[in-house]
Scaffold this motif. Structure first.
Motif, PDB file in Angstrom:
ATOM      1  N   GLN A   1      11.462  -2.472   7.189  1.00 31.43           N
ATOM      2  CA  GLN A   1      12.170  -1.454   7.358  1.00 31.43           C
ATOM      3  C   GLN A   1      12.256  -0.178   6.700  1.00 31.43           C
ATOM      4  O   GLN A   1      11.775   0.907   7.229  1.00 31.43           O
ATOM      5  CB  GLN A   1      13.734  -1.700   7.518  1.00 31.43           C
ATOM      6  N   TYR A   2      11.874  -0.389   5.317  1.00 33.21           N
ATOM      7  CA  TYR A   2      11.830   0.941   4.411  1.00 33.21           C
ATOM      8  C   TYR A   2      10.481   1.386   4.728  1.00 33.21           C
ATOM      9  O   TYR A   2      10.148   2.666   4.786  1.00 33.21           O
ATOM     10  CB  TYR A   2      12.085   0.574   2.922  1.00 33.21           C
ATOM     11  N   LEU A   3       9.354   0.371   4.903  1.00 29.07           N
ATOM     12  CA  LEU A   3       8.071   1.036   5.138  1.00 29.07           C
ATOM     13  C   LEU A   3       7.905   1.671   6.162  1.00 29.07           C
ATOM     14  O   LEU A   3       7.604   2.913   6.427  1.00 29.07           O
ATOM     15  CB  LEU A   3       7.055  -0.089   5.025  1.00 29.07           C
ATOM     16  N   SER A   4       8.511   1.209   7.310  1.00 29.85           N
ATOM     17  CA  SER A   4       8.586   1.910   8.423  1.00 29.85           C
ATOM     18  C   SER A   4       9.086   3.526   8.618  1.00 29.85           C
ATOM     19  O   SER A   4       8.470   4.324   9.093  1.00 29.85           O
ATOM     20  CB  SER A   4       9.352   1.262   9.548  1.00 29.85           C
ATOM     21  N   GLU A   5      10.256   3.631   7.772  1.00 30.65           N
ATOM     22  CA  GLU A   5      10.770   4.887   7.525  1.00 30.65           C
ATOM     23  C   GLU A   5       9.825   5.887   6.672  1.00 30.65           C
ATOM     24  O   GLU A   5       9.498   7.037   7.507  1.00 30.65           O
ATOM     25  CB  GLU A   5      12.075   4.817   6.861  1.00 30.65           C
ATOM     26  N   ALA A   6       8.918   5.284   5.871  1.00 31.31           N
ATOM     27  CA  ALA A   6       8.250   6.059   5.043  1.00 31.31           C
ATOM     28  C   ALA A   6       7.004   6.450   6.018  1.00 31.31           C
ATOM     29  O   ALA A   6       6.667   7.668   6.150  1.00 31.31           O
ATOM     30  CB  ALA A   6       7.634   5.529   4.036  1.00 31.31           C
ATOM     31  N   LEU A   7       6.443   5.437   6.846  1.00 30.96           N
ATOM     32  CA  LEU A   7       5.366   5.951   7.881  1.00 30.96           C
ATOM     33  C   LEU A   7       5.827   7.108   8.738  1.00 30.96           C
ATOM     34  O   LEU A   7       4.954   7.800   9.272  1.00 30.96           O
ATOM     35  CB  LEU A   7       4.817   4.575   8.422  1.00 30.96           C
ATOM     36  N   LEU A  16      -4.113   1.414   6.351  1.00 29.09           N
ATOM     37  CA  LEU A  16      -2.903   0.560   5.814  1.00 29.09           C
ATOM     38  C   LEU A  16      -3.381  -0.850   6.139  1.00 29.09           C
ATOM     39  O   LEU A  16      -3.593  -1.355   7.185  1.00 29.09           O
ATOM     40  CB  LEU A  16      -1.552   0.950   6.392  1.00 29.09           C
ATOM     41  N   SER A  17      -3.063  -1.788   5.005  1.00 32.92           N
ATOM     42  CA  SER A  17      -3.451  -3.163   5.240  1.00 32.92           C
ATOM     43  C   SER A  17      -2.394  -4.009   4.699  1.00 32.92           C
ATOM     44  O   SER A  17      -2.173  -3.895   3.578  1.00 32.92           O
ATOM     45  CB  SER A  17      -4.986  -3.644   4.577  1.00 32.92           C
ATOM     46  N   LEU A  18      -1.774  -4.705   5.762  1.00 42.76           N
ATOM     47  CA  LEU A  18      -0.421  -5.477   5.002  1.00 42.76           C
ATOM     48  C   LEU A  18      -0.931  -6.829   5.376  1.00 42.76           C
ATOM     49  O   LEU A  18      -0.008  -7.766   5.732  1.00 42.76           O
ATOM     50  CB  LEU A  18       0.733  -5.198   5.741  1.00 42.76           C
ATOM     51  N   GLY A  19      -2.011  -7.419   5.145  1.00 41.03           N
ATOM     52  CA  GLY A  19      -2.047  -8.842   5.415  1.00 41.03           C
ATOM     53  C   GLY A  19      -1.840  -9.809   4.568  1.00 41.03           C
ATOM     54  O   GLY A  19      -1.411  -9.511   3.566  1.00 41.03           O
ATOM     55  N   ASN A  20      -1.515 -11.054   5.124  1.00 42.31           N
ATOM     56  CA  ASN A  20      -0.891 -12.288   4.266  1.00 42.31           C
ATOM     57  C   ASN A  20       0.447 -12.094   3.820  1.00 42.31           C
ATOM     58  O   ASN A  20       0.640 -12.120   2.591  1.00 42.31           O
ATOM     59  CB  ASN A  20      -1.954 -12.505   3.383  1.00 42.31           C
ATOM     60  N   ASN A  21       1.322 -11.376   4.685  1.00 43.44           N
ATOM     61  CA  ASN A  21       2.735 -11.118   4.443  1.00 43.44           C
ATOM     62  C   ASN A  21       3.562 -12.005   5.257  1.00 43.44           C
ATOM     63  O   ASN A  21       2.909 -13.008   6.108  1.00 43.44           O
ATOM     64  CB  ASN A  21       3.031  -9.800   4.273  1.00 43.44           C
ATOM     65  N   ILE A  23       5.580 -10.872   7.842  1.00 40.01           N
ATOM     66  CA  ILE A  23       6.398  -9.820   8.689  1.00 40.01           C
ATOM     67  C   ILE A  23       6.922 -10.244   9.896  1.00 40.01           C
ATOM     68  O   ILE A  23       8.006  -9.663  10.023  1.00 40.01           O
ATOM     69  CB  ILE A  23       5.090  -8.529   8.994  1.00 40.01           C
ATOM     70  N   GLY A  24       6.440 -11.068  10.830  1.00 40.60           N
ATOM     71  CA  GLY A  24       6.869 -11.625  11.820  1.00 40.60           C
ATOM     72  C   GLY A  24       7.166 -10.644  13.031  1.00 40.60           C
ATOM     73  O   GLY A  24       6.826  -9.328  12.705  1.00 40.60           O
ATOM     74  N   HIS A  25       7.811 -10.953  14.018  1.00 41.84           N
ATOM     75  CA  HIS A  25       8.291 -10.256  15.067  1.00 41.84           C
ATOM     76  C   HIS A  25       9.193  -9.068  14.691  1.00 41.84           C
ATOM     77  O   HIS A  25       8.877  -7.779  15.252  1.00 41.84           O
ATOM     78  CB  HIS A  25       8.482 -10.999  16.473  1.00 41.84           C
ATOM     79  N   GLN A  26       9.867  -9.296  14.023  1.00 40.40           N
ATOM     80  CA  GLN A  26      11.058  -8.287  13.659  1.00 40.40           C
ATOM     81  C   GLN A  26      10.342  -6.938  12.767  1.00 40.40           C
ATOM     82  O   GLN A  26      10.513  -5.828  13.056  1.00 40.40           O
ATOM     83  CB  GLN A  26      12.251  -8.950  12.637  1.00 40.40           C
ATOM     84  N   GLY A  27       9.662  -7.496  11.822  1.00 39.33           N
ATOM     85  CA  GLY A  27       8.698  -6.446  11.014  1.00 39.33           C
ATOM     86  C   GLY A  27       7.769  -5.668  11.992  1.00 39.33           C
ATOM     87  O   GLY A  27       7.604  -4.505  11.752  1.00 39.33           O
ATOM     88  N   ALA A  34       7.505   3.199  13.635  1.00 38.19           N
ATOM     89  CA  ALA A  34       6.802   3.879  12.795  1.00 38.19           C
ATOM     90  C   ALA A  34       5.551   4.479  13.637  1.00 38.19           C
ATOM     91  O   ALA A  34       5.074   5.836  13.498  1.00 38.19           O
ATOM     92  CB  ALA A  34       6.407   3.337  11.588  1.00 38.19           C
ATOM     93  N   LEU A  35       4.764   3.577  14.296  1.00 30.36           N
ATOM     94  CA  LEU A  35       3.393   4.032  14.691  1.00 30.36           C
ATOM     95  C   LEU A  35       3.561   4.987  16.143  1.00 30.36           C
ATOM     96  O   LEU A  35       2.867   5.700  16.364  1.00 30.36           O
ATOM     97  CB  LEU A  35       2.771   2.680  15.053  1.00 30.36           C
ATOM     98  N   LYS A  36       4.745   4.963  16.548  1.00 33.26           N
ATOM     99  CA  LYS A  36       5.273   5.857  17.568  1.00 33.26           C
ATOM    100  C   LYS A  36       5.104   7.307  17.039  1.00 33.26           C
ATOM    101  O   LYS A  36       5.004   8.327  17.885  1.00 33.26           O
ATOM    102  CB  LYS A  36       6.333   5.527  18.262  1.00 33.26           C
ATOM    103  N   ILE A  37       5.471   7.493  15.882  1.00 34.42           N
ATOM    104  CA  ILE A  37       5.737   8.666  15.278  1.00 34.42           C
ATOM    105  C   ILE A  37       4.579   9.247  14.345  1.00 34.42           C
ATOM    106  O   ILE A  37       4.129  10.465  14.351  1.00 34.42           O
ATOM    107  CB  ILE A  37       6.918   8.763  14.731  1.00 34.42           C
TER     108      ILE A  37
END
Length: 151
Positions: A1-7, A16-21, A23-27, A34-37
């Motif tokens: 959620q915090y990363l989304s706000e920053a993006l 941006l690469s966020l591999g092997n975390n 995140i799931g569907h909520q993330g 964020a990608l919409k903006i």
């Protein structure tokens, strides 16, 4: 959620690469917002993040609006046929995304049928990675037909 706000306000990050975390569907939902903006991100890799068909639906919503993302890496998630349907619908209209990585996603013949219908209309995707899915002979027929038309 915090990363989304920053993006949403970031004006410099292009990859941006966020591999092997985990995140799931909520993330994926937060990142989709964020990608919409975001107007600078060009390459986004979120491989191996337990993103399900629901996460693929959220990302599809972002792709309807995002005008900068050229590469999307969704390898090693769990989007399956239903997730492929969501992505395929938006990719019919998307004129920006050229590289799409979907290996290791449990996509079967039905998902490839959706994707093939998209490829008949989308002429901007130049790189497509479908390794290690569940594509059978029927799926290969769908894909071959789409590639004949898209030449």
């Amino acid at each position: 959620q915090y990363l989304s706000e920053a993006l949403k306000i970031n004006t410099a990050l292009i990859t941006l690469s966020l591999g092997n975390n985990e995140i799931g569907h909520q993330g994926a939902q937060y990142l989709s917002e964020a990608l919409k903006i975001n107007t600078t991100l060009v390459t986004f890799h979120i491989f191996a993040n337990l993103i399900s068909e629901q996460g693929a639906q959220y990302l599809s919503e972002a792709l309807k609006i995002n005008t900068t993302l050229v590469t999307l890496g969704l390898c090693n998630n769990q989007i399956g046929d239903q997730g492929m349907q969501y992505l395929s619908e938006v990719l019919k209209m998307n004129t920006i995304l050229t590289k799409l990585s979907l290996s290791f996603n449990k996509i079967g013949n039905r998902g490839i049928q959706y994707l093939s219908e998209t490829l008949k209309k989308n002429t901007v995707i130049t790189t497509l990675d479908l390794r290690n899915n569940q594509i059978g002979e029927q799926g290969m027929q769908y894909l071959a037909e789409a590639l004949k038309i898209n030449t």
